[in-house]
Design a protein around this motif. Structure first.
Motif, PDB file in Angstrom:
ATOM      1  N   LEU A   1      92.924  13.937 -16.958  1.00  0.00           N
ATOM      2  CA  LEU A   1      93.660  12.843 -16.330  1.00  0.00           C
ATOM      3  C   LEU A   1      93.243  12.656 -14.874  1.00  0.00           C
ATOM      4  O   LEU A   1      93.012  11.530 -14.435  1.00  0.00           O
ATOM      5  N   VAL A   2      93.140  13.757 -14.136  1.00  0.00           N
ATOM      6  CA  VAL A   2      92.722  13.662 -12.736  1.00  0.00           C
ATOM      7  C   VAL A   2      91.302  13.124 -12.646  1.00  0.00           C
ATOM      8  O   VAL A   2      90.988  12.318 -11.771  1.00  0.00           O
ATOM      9  N   SER A   3      90.441  13.537 -13.558  1.00  0.00           N
ATOM     10  CA  SER A   3      89.060  13.055 -13.560  1.00  0.00           C
ATOM     11  C   SER A   3      88.975  11.559 -13.838  1.00  0.00           C
ATOM     12  O   SER A   3      88.153  10.861 -13.256  1.00  0.00           O
ATOM     13  N   ILE A   4      89.834  11.058 -14.714  1.00  0.00           N
ATOM     14  CA  ILE A   4      89.811   9.639 -15.071  1.00  0.00           C
ATOM     15  C   ILE A   4      90.484   8.784 -13.996  1.00  0.00           C
ATOM     16  O   ILE A   4      89.949   7.749 -13.599  1.00  0.00           O
ATOM     17  N   ILE A   5      91.638   9.236 -13.527  1.00  0.00           N
ATOM     18  CA  ILE A   5      92.435   8.438 -12.593  1.00  0.00           C
ATOM     19  C   ILE A   5      91.810   8.388 -11.200  1.00  0.00           C
ATOM     20  O   ILE A   5      91.807   7.350 -10.558  1.00  0.00           O
ATOM     21  N   SER A   6      91.283   9.506 -10.745  1.00  0.00           N
ATOM     22  CA  SER A   6      90.774   9.584  -9.380  1.00  0.00           C
ATOM     23  C   SER A   6      89.271   9.345  -9.349  1.00  0.00           C
ATOM     24  O   SER A   6      88.489  10.151  -9.839  1.00  0.00           O
ATOM     25  N   ALA A   7      88.888   8.261  -8.720  1.00  0.00           N
ATOM     26  CA  ALA A   7      87.460   7.976  -8.582  1.00  0.00           C
ATOM     27  C   ALA A   7      86.815   8.948  -7.598  1.00  0.00           C
ATOM     28  O   ALA A   7      85.607   9.146  -7.626  1.00  0.00           O
ATOM     29  N   GLY A   8      87.624   9.593  -6.754  1.00  0.00           N
ATOM     30  CA  GLY A   8      87.095  10.523  -5.757  1.00  0.00           C
ATOM     31  C   GLY A   8      86.870  11.917  -6.284  1.00  0.00           C
ATOM     32  O   GLY A   8      86.320  12.761  -5.588  1.00  0.00           O
ATOM     33  N   PHE A   9      87.275  12.211  -7.522  1.00  0.00           N
ATOM     34  CA  PHE A   9      87.107  13.549  -8.087  1.00  0.00           C
ATOM     35  C   PHE A   9      86.056  13.496  -9.187  1.00  0.00           C
ATOM     36  O   PHE A   9      86.323  12.986 -10.273  1.00  0.00           O
ATOM     37  N   PRO A  10      84.855  13.986  -8.921  1.00  0.00           N
ATOM     38  CA  PRO A  10      83.783  13.939  -9.933  1.00  0.00           C
ATOM     39  C   PRO A  10      83.970  15.055 -10.964  1.00  0.00           C
ATOM     40  O   PRO A  10      83.376  16.129 -10.871  1.00  0.00           O
ATOM     41  N   GLY A  11      84.816  14.816 -11.952  1.00  0.00           N
ATOM     42  CA  GLY A  11      85.195  15.830 -12.921  1.00  0.00           C
ATOM     43  C   GLY A  11      84.047  16.438 -13.693  1.00  0.00           C
ATOM     44  O   GLY A  11      83.981  17.654 -13.862  1.00  0.00           O
ATOM     45  N   ILE A  12      83.124  15.626 -14.169  1.00  0.00           N
ATOM     46  CA  ILE A  12      82.010  16.139 -14.965  1.00  0.00           C
ATOM     47  C   ILE A  12      81.092  16.993 -14.107  1.00  0.00           C
ATOM     48  O   ILE A  12      80.681  18.079 -14.515  1.00  0.00           O
TER      49      ILE A  12
ATOM     50  N   ALA B   1      81.876  18.608 -11.316  1.00  0.00           N
ATOM     51  CA  ALA B   1      82.588  19.838 -10.974  1.00  0.00           C
ATOM     52  C   ALA B   1      82.553  20.815 -12.145  1.00  0.00           C
ATOM     53  O   ALA B   1      82.330  22.017 -11.958  1.00  0.00           O
ATOM     54  N   TYR B   2      82.751  20.328 -13.358  1.00  0.00           N
ATOM     55  CA  TYR B   2      82.726  21.179 -14.543  1.00  0.00           C
ATOM     56  C   TYR B   2      81.348  21.817 -14.726  1.00  0.00           C
ATOM     57  O   TYR B   2      81.231  23.006 -15.003  1.00  0.00           O
ATOM     58  N   LEU B   3      80.305  21.020 -14.560  1.00  0.00           N
ATOM     59  CA  LEU B   3      78.947  21.547 -14.719  1.00  0.00           C
ATOM     60  C   LEU B   3      78.625  22.614 -13.679  1.00  0.00           C
ATOM     61  O   LEU B   3      78.004  23.641 -13.987  1.00  0.00           O
ATOM     62  N   ILE B   4      79.058  22.403 -12.459  1.00  0.00           N
ATOM     63  CA  ILE B   4      78.826  23.398 -11.406  1.00  0.00           C
ATOM     64  C   ILE B   4      79.585  24.686 -11.711  1.00  0.00           C
ATOM     65  O   ILE B   4      79.037  25.785 -11.574  1.00  0.00           O
ATOM     66  N   LEU B   5      80.839  24.552 -12.133  1.00  0.00           N
ATOM     67  CA  LEU B   5      81.616  25.747 -12.486  1.00  0.00           C
ATOM     68  C   LEU B   5      80.986  26.468 -13.676  1.00  0.00           C
ATOM     69  O   LEU B   5      80.989  27.701 -13.736  1.00  0.00           O
ATOM     70  N   TRP B   6      80.443  25.733 -14.630  1.00  0.00           N
ATOM     71  CA  TRP B   6      79.777  26.308 -15.789  1.00  0.00           C
ATOM     72  C   TRP B   6      78.619  27.193 -15.332  1.00  0.00           C
ATOM     73  O   TRP B   6      78.390  28.272 -15.859  1.00  0.00           O
ATOM     74  N   LEU B   7      77.902  26.731 -14.337  1.00  0.00           N
ATOM     75  CA  LEU B   7      76.753  27.502 -13.819  1.00  0.00           C
ATOM     76  C   LEU B   7      77.183  28.690 -12.965  1.00  0.00           C
ATOM     77  O   LEU B   7      76.529  29.735 -12.973  1.00  0.00           O
ATOM     78  N   LEU B   8      78.275  28.555 -12.225  1.00  0.00           N
ATOM     79  CA  LEU B   8      78.679  29.589 -11.262  1.00  0.00           C
ATOM     80  C   LEU B   8      79.539  30.703 -11.854  1.00  0.00           C
ATOM     81  O   LEU B   8      79.460  31.838 -11.413  1.00  0.00           O
ATOM     82  N   ILE B   9      80.387  30.375 -12.814  1.00  0.00           N
ATOM     83  CA  ILE B   9      81.309  31.374 -13.371  1.00  0.00           C
ATOM     84  C   ILE B   9      80.623  32.103 -14.522  1.00  0.00           C
ATOM     85  O   ILE B   9      80.179  31.477 -15.475  1.00  0.00           O
ATOM     86  N   PRO B  10      80.555  33.432 -14.435  1.00  0.00           N
ATOM     87  CA  PRO B  10      79.914  34.185 -15.520  1.00  0.00           C
ATOM     88  C   PRO B  10      80.734  34.155 -16.797  1.00  0.00           C
ATOM     89  O   PRO B  10      81.952  34.022 -16.761  1.00  0.00           O
ATOM     90  N   GLU B  11      80.059  34.293 -17.923  1.00  0.00           N
ATOM     91  CA  GLU B  11      80.747  34.321 -19.220  1.00  0.00           C
ATOM     92  C   GLU B  11      81.403  35.674 -19.424  1.00  0.00           C
ATOM     93  O   GLU B  11      80.881  36.698 -19.004  1.00  0.00           O
ATOM     94  N   GLU B  12      82.545  35.666 -20.071  1.00  0.00           N
ATOM     95  CA  GLU B  12      83.281  36.875 -20.379  1.00  0.00           C
ATOM     96  C   GLU B  12      82.394  37.863 -21.130  1.00  0.00           C
ATOM     97  O   GLU B  12      81.722  37.493 -22.084  1.00  0.00           O
ATOM     98  N   GLY B  13      82.373  39.088 -20.670  1.00  0.00           N
ATOM     99  CA  GLY B  13      81.601  40.130 -21.348  1.00  0.00           C
ATOM    100  C   GLY B  13      80.149  40.222 -20.931  1.00  0.00           C
ATOM    101  O   GLY B  13      79.402  41.042 -21.446  1.00  0.00           O
ATOM    102  N   SER B  14      79.738  39.400 -19.982  1.00  0.00           N
ATOM    103  CA  SER B  14      78.330  39.486 -19.556  1.00  0.00           C
ATOM    104  C   SER B  14      78.176  40.232 -18.256  1.00  0.00           C
ATOM    105  O   SER B  14      79.075  40.509 -17.561  1.00  0.00           O
TER     106      SER B  14
END
Length: 67
Positions: A41-52, A54-67
């Motif tokens: 909802l925040v990603s859709i409603i707010s043009a100032g929040f680049p949801g996709i 941000a998600y991609l960056i977090l995907w790269l930065l946060i390690p996977e469980e058990g690794s």
């Protein structure tokens, strides 16, 4: 008083794509489905929040469980 908390990792079990939101929800003790709805909802409603992006960056930065 010592406070032990879970590390921030991407979830292997509570995931829709990469486990980013599931991992964040587990880390802070939140409901992952509610957090997903809020994130979308925040990603859709707010043009100032680049949801996709941000998600991609977090995907790269946060390690996977058990690794």
């Amino acid at each position: 008083m010592e406070h032990t908390s879970q590390p921030l990792v991407r979830s292997r079990h509570d995931r829709m794509l990469a486990g980013v939101v599931g991992g964040i929800a587990r880390r802070f003790g939140w409901n992952s489905n509610l957090l997903r709805v809020i994130y979308v909802l925040v990603s859709i409603i707010s043009a100032g929040f680049p949801g996709i992006l941000a998600y991609l960056i977090l995907w790269l930065l946060i390690p996977e469980e058990g690794s």
